[in-house]
Write an enzyme that holds these catalytic residues in place. Structure first.
Site, PDB file in Angstrom:
ATOM      1  CG  HIS A   1      -3.625  -3.744   2.874  1.00  0.00           C
ATOM      2  ND1 HIS A   1      -2.718  -3.469   3.838  1.00  0.00           N
ATOM      3  CD2 HIS A   1      -4.160  -2.589   2.671  1.00  0.00           C
ATOM      4  CE1 HIS A   1      -2.673  -2.087   4.024  1.00  0.00           C
ATOM      5  NE2 HIS A   1      -3.705  -1.483   3.078  1.00  0.00           N
TER       6      HIS A   1
ATOM      7  CD  GLU B   1      -1.515  -6.734   4.863  1.00  0.00           C
ATOM      8  OE1 GLU B   1      -1.713  -5.709   5.385  1.00  0.00           O
ATOM      9  OE2 GLU B   1      -1.077  -6.947   3.687  1.00  0.00           O
TER      10      GLU B   1
ATOM     11  CB  CYS C   1      -1.033  -0.012   1.281  1.00  0.00           C
ATOM     12  SG  CYS C   1      -2.273   1.037   0.902  1.00  0.00           S
TER      13      CYS C   1
END
Length: 547
Positions: free
Chosen positions: A518, A520, A385
Site C-alpha cells: 500500500h 499510499e 494489493c
C-alpha cells in the site's frame, strides 16, 4: 549539570458531535510544534472494545492505517504521519479492548495478588501506563481521545486523564477541548449552548479544559466568544475559533493565526520559538492556483464512504499538487459494472483508472472489467494489493488453458493463482498465518522488495531495494509465476527470496502497474509517493494525447 528534559502532555478531547476533525487539529498542532523544533510523539486512545480496527467494516470506521512495525491502527495515525513525517509505532494506539485484555491477562496470572479487579484503579492505571510508555527525549506527547465527551465508553479514559493531571501538575499537562458552534440560519445566530453543555460534562468528570477550540462555519462575534468564556470558566483568550478550511492542510496556518502556539508557550512557561511555516504557505498557494485537471476513477466496493480509502485520497492529492494538477476523483461501485459494455460506458470519460485494496469476492468481476478496460484502451492503470491480484487473474484468463484462473478467496478452484501462503519470513522469524484468527492472519507492516532493473518501477524508484507497508492475507501463488509472465506481465518487484510477487507491470502498455503493498500509507505533502507522482504524470500525458 544537564537538566533532564521534562516531557509535557497535551490531551485533546471532543464534544457536541463526532467528526469534528479532532485528528486534523491534533495533527496540525503536532506539525506546528515540530516546525518549532520540538521533539514529540502523537498517540490515539480509542474507546471501542475491538482489539484494533483490523476486522472492522471500513464503511463504518474508515480505513485501517498500518504502521511500519505492523500495527493495524486508527486512520488518525495516518493524519499524524502525513502532517509531521513522524513514523508511528504500535505503542501509539490503544483501545479499550487492548486495555481490558491486558488487565484480564494480569488478573489470570495473579499479578493483582487477589485484589478485586476494578475500573479504578486497575483499568485507569493501565491507560496511564500506556500514555507514559516508550518515551525517551520527547518534549511533548499529544494524546487524542476518540469519541465524544458523554459517551459511556470514554469514561475510563477521561478518569485516567483526570488522575494524570493531578500527578503531573498543570505545568506539565494541558487540556484542549474541541466543540461545535452551530449557526442557525433562520435565526441568523450562533448557538453556544451545546458547547456550554459539553464543557459542563467535562467539568462534571473533574476536567477543566485549558483551551477551547470552537469549530464553526464562519467567524462568530466577540459577544459569542465572551459568552463562551463566561459560561465555560475560561479566559477570553483561551477560546479559539477554527473556521471551515478549503483543505485540511490549511488548518496548521489557521491555528497558528489564532495564536495556539503562543498560548501553549504561555501555559508551559516556554520561550516563543520561531515556527517556519514556509512549506504550508507554499503548499496552500499551490493548491489555490492549480493549472491542470484530470479525472481518475477509483473502482472499489466501499465507495459510499471516501473515508474507507482516506490515505489513497490524500496520496493522489499530494501528487496532484506536486504535478500542479487538480485530481478529480470519482468513486465507482464495482458491483454496478459487472457487464463489460456497461463498464465501457461508465469509464470512457476518465483519464486514469485505479483499483484499490479490498476483501472478498463481491464486486470483483466489476474490478476485473475495469482492469480489462484500462488494458485494452491503454488508459493508465494502478492496481493496489487486491487490485494487483485481480490484474494477474485478468491477464491469465486470456491465456489458453487458464480461463478459470481464480483466487481461493472466492472459493474452491483448480487454478489457485492467488492463495493463502501459510508462512513467510521477516527478518529471521518465520510468520505463520492463523486461519482461525482473522485479526492475526495477515502480512502486516514494512517488508523489503527487490526491483528488476530496466523496468518502469525501477525508473520510478531509481533504486534496487525498497521498503513498503503491507496489509493482506492472500499472496500470488509462486507455482504460477512462469504462466503469469507468459500472459504478458513482467514481475518487476519480488521478495528477497523470490517467492512473493510485490510488483507487476505490462511492457505492452504505456503505464500499467500493480503493487502488492500500500504505497499510499507512506505519502505525505512533504514527500509525495513516487508511484503516485508517476501515475499522475502518465494520466496527464494520456489526457493530452486524447485531446
Amino acid at each position: 549539570f544537564f537538566k533532564k528534559r521534562m516531557t509535557k502532555f497535551i490531551f485533546i478531547t471532543g464534544g457536541v458531535v463526532s467528526s469534528l476533525g479532532k485528528g486534523i487539529v491534533t495533527s496540525s498542532l503536532a506539525s506546528l510544534l515540530k516546525l518549532s523544533k520540538f521533539n514529540l510523539r502523537i498517540r490515539k486512545l480509542d474507546p471501542y472494545l475491538n482489539i484494533d480496527p483490523g476486522t472492522m467494516n471500513p464503511a463504518q470506521h474508515g480505513e485501517v492505517f498500518v504502521t511500519d512495525d505492523g500495527a493495524e491502527t486508527d486512520m488518525d495515525l495516518g493524519h499524524y504521519e502525513r502532517f509531521t513525517g513522524i513514523i508511528s509505532k504500535k505503542s501509539d494506539n490503544i483501545t479499550t479492548g487492548k486495555v481490558y485484555s491486558e488487565v484480564l491477562r494480569k488478573e489470570r496470572k495473579g499479578d493483582y495478588l487477589g485484589s478485586t479487579v476494578q475500573v479504578i484503579p486497575h483499568v485507569t492505571d493501565e491507560i496511564k501506563k500506556f500514555i507514559k510508555k516508550d518515551i525517551k527525549n520527547e518534549d511533548f506527547v499529544i494524546c487524542e481521545i476518540g469519541g465524544t465527551v458523554g459517551d459511556i465508553e470514554s469514561l475510563p479514559f477521561l478518569e485516567a486523564l483526570r488522575q494524570l493531571r493531578n500527578e503531573l501538575g498543570k505545568e506539565k499537562s494541558l487540556f484542549i477541548h474541541i466543540t461545535l458552534i452551530p449557526f442557525i440560519s433562520s435565526a441568523n445566530e450562533f448557538k453556544t449552548k451545546p458547547t456550554q453543555h459539553s464543557v459542563k460534562e467535562l467539568l462534571g468528570l473533574g476536567i477543566q479544559p485549558d483551551l477551547l477550540i470552537c469549530r464553526t462555519e464562519k467567524k462568530f462575534s466577540t459577544d459569542s466568544k465572551k459568552k463562551i468564556s463566561l459560561f465555560c470558566n475560561l479566559s477570553f483568550d483561551s477560546v479559539l475559533m477554527l473556521e471551515n478550511a478549503e483543505t485540511i492542510y490549511e488548518v496548521p496556518l489557521k491555528l497558528h493565526n489564532e495564536g495556539l502556539l503562543r498560548k501553549l508557550n504561555t501555559h508551559f512557561s516556554l520561550k516563543n520559538k520561531k515556527t517556519n511555516l514556509d512549506f504550508w504557505n507554499k503548499f496552500y498557494q499551490k493548491f489555490i492556483y492549480l493549472e491542470k485537471q484530470i479525472n481518475v476513477a477509483i473502482v472499489g466496493k466501499y465507495t459510499n464512504l471516501s473515508e474507507s480509502y482516506k490515505s489513497l485520497n490524500e496520496a493522489l492529492f499530494h501528487s496532484g499538487i506536486s504535478n500542479n494538477t487538480k485530481v478529480n476523483i470519482s468513486w465507482i461501485d464495482s458491483r454496478k459494472i459487472n457487464d463489460f459494455n456497461k463498464t465501457k460506458k461508465v469509464l470512457k470519460s476518465f483519464h486514469g483508472i485505479l483499483v484499490p485494496g479490498g476483501f472478498g469476492k463481491e464486486g470483483s468481476s466489476g474490478k476485473i472489467n475495469a482492469i480489462r478496460f484500462a488494458k485494452v484502451f491503454n488508459i493508465p492503470f494502478l492496481g493496489i494489493c487486491f487490485g494487483m491480484q485481480l490484474a494477474i487473474i485478468e491477464s491469465l484468463r486470456n491465456l489458453k488453458g487458464y480461463e478459470k484462473s481464480s483466487s481461493t478467496e472466492f472459493g474452491k478452484t483448480n487454478f489457485p493463482v492467488i492463495c493463502m501462503m501459510h508462512e513467510w519470513e521477516k527478518g529471521k522469524k518465520i510468520h505463520k498465518q492463523d486461519l482461525d484468527n482473522l485479526g492475526g492472519s495477515m502480512r502486516l507492516g514494512s517488508y523489503e522488495s527487490i526491483l528488476k532493473k530496466h523496468t518502469l518501477i525501477f525508473k520510478i524508484y531509481n533504486k534496487k531495494k525498497i521498503y513498503e507497508r503491507h496489509r493482506h492475507r492472500y499472496e500470488v501463488n509462486y507455482k504460477y509465476l512462469k504462466s503469469i509472465e507468459k500472459s504478458g506481465i513482467t514481475l518487476s518487484g519480488m521478495s528477497p527470496n523470490k517467492k512473493l510477487v510485490e510488483i507487476i507491470e505490462r511492457t505492452d502498455h504505456p503505464w500499467f502497474v500493480g503493487v502488492q503493498f500500500h504505497p499510499e500509507l507512506k505519502s505525505t505533502p512533504f514527500n509525495p509517493h513516487p508511484i503516485f507522482n508517476s501515475f499522475i504524470s502518465a494520466v496527464l500525458k494520456f489526457k493530452n494525447q486524447k485531446n
